[in-house]
Write a protein that holds these residues in place. Structure first.
Motif, PDB file in Angstrom:
ATOM      1  N   GLY A  68      -0.987  -5.584   8.018  1.00 31.72           N
ATOM      2  CA  GLY A  68      -1.892  -6.524   7.376  1.00 31.72           C
ATOM      3  C   GLY A  68      -1.190  -7.745   6.847  1.00 31.72           C
ATOM      4  O   GLY A  68      -0.466  -8.433   7.557  1.00 31.72           O
ATOM      5  N   THR A  69      -1.395  -7.963   5.562  1.00 27.74           N
ATOM      6  CA  THR A  69      -0.848  -9.172   4.935  1.00 27.74           C
ATOM      7  C   THR A  69       0.491  -8.928   4.241  1.00 27.74           C
ATOM      8  O   THR A  69       0.947  -9.765   3.468  1.00 27.74           O
ATOM      9  CB  THR A  69      -1.849  -9.716   3.895  1.00 27.74           C
ATOM     10  OG1 THR A  69      -2.083  -8.702   2.906  1.00 27.74           O
ATOM     11  CG2 THR A  69      -3.168 -10.091   4.558  1.00 27.74           C
ATOM     12  N   GLU A  70       1.112  -7.796   4.498  1.00 28.98           N
ATOM     13  CA  GLU A  70       2.394  -7.497   3.857  1.00 28.98           C
ATOM     14  C   GLU A  70       3.485  -8.376   4.466  1.00 28.98           C
ATOM     15  O   GLU A  70       3.940  -8.138   5.587  1.00 28.98           O
ATOM     16  CB  GLU A  70       2.741  -6.016   4.006  1.00 28.98           C
ATOM     17  CG  GLU A  70       1.780  -5.112   3.247  1.00 28.98           C
ATOM     18  CD  GLU A  70       2.052  -3.640   3.485  1.00 28.98           C
ATOM     19  OE1 GLU A  70       1.499  -2.821   2.728  1.00 28.98           O
ATOM     20  OE2 GLU A  70       2.809  -3.293   4.417  1.00 28.98           O
TER      21      GLU A  70
ATOM     22  N   ASP B 184       0.815  -1.222   0.000  1.00 29.68           N
ATOM     23  CA  ASP B 184       0.000   0.000   0.000  1.00 29.68           C
ATOM     24  C   ASP B 184       0.852   1.277   0.000  1.00 29.68           C
ATOM     25  O   ASP B 184       0.331   2.385   0.007  1.00 29.68           O
ATOM     26  CB  ASP B 184      -0.972   0.013   1.178  1.00 29.68           C
ATOM     27  CG  ASP B 184      -0.254  -0.113   2.525  1.00 29.68           C
ATOM     28  OD1 ASP B 184       0.993   0.004   2.554  1.00 29.68           O
ATOM     29  OD2 ASP B 184      -0.937  -0.330   3.548  1.00 29.68           O
ATOM     30  N   GLY B 185       2.192   1.122   0.004  1.00 31.55           N
ATOM     31  CA  GLY B 185       3.075   2.270  -0.127  1.00 31.55           C
ATOM     32  C   GLY B 185       3.092   3.226   1.050  1.00 31.55           C
ATOM     33  O   GLY B 185       3.527   4.378   0.900  1.00 31.55           O
TER      34      GLY B 185
END
Length: 199
Positions: A183-185, A176-177
């Motif tokens: 989250g799922t990063e 998402d930058g």
């Protein structure tokens, strides 16, 4: 004899070429003025030594437009440049944009290649992947009378090793930058790794 940096180009008397001895005109002394005696001498052009901006040996074909071929001519203009020597194959390949078309790749420069002043910024250099040091070639300036500088100048291209940096910490895909792992990063602990940066 003429001083260094000068040359004989051929004499003329009243517009007629005199070829007996360069630098000499046979005249008969009289009590009237002698006009239009042209001894045909000129000052030779000077070629400038140039050093390009340093580049890593991973660069591939790199334009040398910011450091073009250069020279001066005290009694005329520089019309072109002639390549006298090219870099050794172990240093890399000297190329130029022979057709002034960015859409086509540059071609290899050859010894004796003549490049006009208008194209003096058209050279490229592709360093050899294992070379580190100064790649060099020599060239001369040619003036508008076709006279060439008898003392070629060196063009130097410093070639360096790629830059290395050390990265420590957590590495993840920042989908998402937002520069935050969430989250799922997915990520991994990089520990301390050395990366090679190709600049």
């Amino acid at each position: 004899s003429l001083p260094a940096g000068w040359t004989n180009t051929g004499e003329s008397v009243d517009g007629t070429t005199e070829t007996t001895t360069l630098g000499e005109i046979a005249i008969t002394t009289t009590t009237t003025a002698l006009a239009n005696q042209n001894f045909g001498i000129e000052q030779l052009p000077e070629t400038s030594a140039v050093t390009a901006t340093a580049m890593p040996n991973t660069n591939g074909d790199t334009p040398l437009a910011s450091t073009p071929l250069a020279g001066t001519d005290a009694d005329g203009t520089v019309a072109s440049f002639k390549i006298v020597t090219i870099p050794a194959a172990t240093e890399g390949v000297l190329e130029w944009d022979d057709d002034n078309n960015a859409a086509t790749p540059p071609v290899a420069v050859t010894v004796g290649q003549v490049i006009s002043v208008a194209r003096a910024d058209s050279l490229f250099f592709g360093p050899a992947p294992t070379f580190i040091g100064n790649a060099t070639f020599t060239y001369t300036a040619v003036d508008n009378a076709g006279e060439e500088d008898p003392t070629p100048a060196a063009y130097t291209i410093p070639v360096t090793a790629p830059t290395t940096v050390t990265v420590a910490g957590r590495v993840w895909s920042d989908a998402d930058g937002d520069i935050t792992q969430n989250g799922t990063e997915a990520g991994t602990n990089a520990g301390s790794s050395t990366l090679t940066v190709y600049a």
